[in-house]
Design a protein around this motif. Structure first.
Motif, PDB file in Angstrom:
ATOM      1  N   LYS A 177       3.368   5.819  -6.161  1.00 58.72           N
ATOM      2  CA  LYS A 177       3.178   5.738  -7.620  1.00 58.72           C
ATOM      3  C   LYS A 177       4.467   5.370  -8.358  1.00 58.72           C
ATOM      4  CE  LYS A 177      -0.718   8.937  -7.557  1.00 58.72           C
ATOM      5  NZ  LYS A 177      -1.305  10.203  -8.089  1.00 58.72           N
ATOM      6  N   GLU A 217       0.831  -1.208   0.000  1.00 57.05           N
ATOM      7  CA  GLU A 217       0.000   0.000   0.000  1.00 57.05           C
ATOM      8  C   GLU A 217       0.868   1.263   0.000  1.00 57.05           C
ATOM      9  OE1 GLU A 217      -1.967  -3.494   1.275  1.00 57.05           O
ATOM     10  OE2 GLU A 217      -0.250  -2.502   2.253  1.00 57.05           O
ATOM     11  N   ALA A 225       1.098   4.147  -3.019  1.00 57.20           N
ATOM     12  CA  ALA A 225       0.839   5.570  -2.802  1.00 57.20           C
ATOM     13  C   ALA A 225       1.946   6.442  -3.396  1.00 57.20           C
ATOM     14  CB  ALA A 225       0.698   5.852  -1.310  1.00 57.20           C
TER      15      ALA A 225
END
Length: 309
Positions: free
Chosen positions: A216, A210, A214
């Motif tokens: 990217k 995760e 975030a």
């Protein structure tokens, strides 16, 4: 005439002494080349750090080829075989070698901790025998299988504090003077523990699927983005130049074709910043133990001539 003969005899005697002395020195050098003195590279200190987080759960992380906990067991077996080969490759009088297993944090199950104690071996000239060497694999196979079985059965996965291990314990546990120190880390590559979770600027003490999502880092320019933003782990230690680190079992999450590369970048950058000279990530994603066995053993016994004993 008599004086001349005496001088010639004295000269001949002197030349003969010099010649014998040279041969003696050459002979000693030859023997030294055949039997070099023990060096730090002849002493092995192998540590295995096990990540017993939910990555080993055969239900949550099912794999048709081979469950990840079984891959761990195969890696451990290969490491132990390499250590045994090392012990057989040198005279008993030179033995000063260790192998052990660690967890961080300590498992809640006291039985697991008791089993880990059985996996700590220290060999010297006073206790090494052929029988004691053969005992290592048997002990590791039995105890490591039981450790994973208990961890999965308990299903109390509290994470693996790899960052904290490097900060607080790696120097005392994994580095011995006058030894070649090798730390094998069996992990999926993600680093997380609730008690060591923090950030400093763009650096962090953890990475999760995760967290990386975030950021990217899901394009081929991920390295440029990481360098520009100084993404990476917070440095946990300094001067680990006397430690070799090999990471096995990396298992990137699906959905990002560059996830494994990003994990590799985080780890290699972190280990190098802490002084580890040539960290090894083998391979990404995790491969079958049968494919890595020879690679693991060759690394442990590089430049070794096998002498069975």
């Amino acid at each position: 005439m008599k004086a001349r003969i005496i001088r010639l005899l004295l000269l001949f005697s002197a030349l003969l002494i010099i010649s014998c002395d040279k041969k003696s020195k050459d002979g000693n050098n030859s023997n030294s080349a055949k039997q070099p003195a023990t060096t730090r590279k002849d002493n092995l200190n192998i540590s295995i750090l096990l990540d017993l987080s939910d990555r080993i759960d055969p239900v949550k992380h099912a794999n048709q080829g081979m469950d990840f906990y079984k891959r761990d067991l195969g890696y451990i077996e290969a490491i132990v075989k390499g250590f045994e080969t090392h012990l057989r490759s040198k005279p008993v009088r030179q033995d000063n070698d260790d192998i052990q297993v660690y967890f961080e944090p300590e498992p809640l199950n006291s039985e697991i901790n008791s089993l880990a104690k059985k996996l700590k071996f220290s060999f010297t000239k006073d206790n090494t025998t052929k029988a004691s060497i053969l005992k290592i694999s048997k002990q590791y196979n039995l105890a490591s299988n039981e450790i994973y079985k208990l961890a999965i059965k308990n299903s109390e996965y509290i994470g693996s504090d790899i960052w904290g291990f490097f900060k607080n314990k790696v120097n005392d546990y994994c580095i011995k003077s006058n030894h070649r120190n090798i730390l094998f880390i069996l992990t999926d590559g993600y680093v997380y523990h609730r008690y060591s979770k923090f950030t400093e600027g763009s650096r962090s003490s953890y990475i999760t699927p995760e967290f990386l999502k975030a950021l990217k880092l899901n394009t081929s320019s991920f390295q440029t983005v990481m360098m520009r933003n100084d993404y990476g782990f917070v440095k946990a230690n300094d001067n680990l130049s006397d430690l070799e680190v090999i990471v096995l079992g990396v298992n990137p999450a699906k959905g990002n074709p560059f996830e494994g590369d990003v994990i590799n970048e985080y780890w290699v950058k972190w280990l190098k910043e802490m002084g580890v000279k040539q960290p090894i990530m083998k391979p990404i994603p995790a491969d079958l133990p049968s494919n890595l066995e020879s690679i693991i053993q060759s690394h442990i016994n590089r430049n070794k001539i096998h002498v069975d004993r």
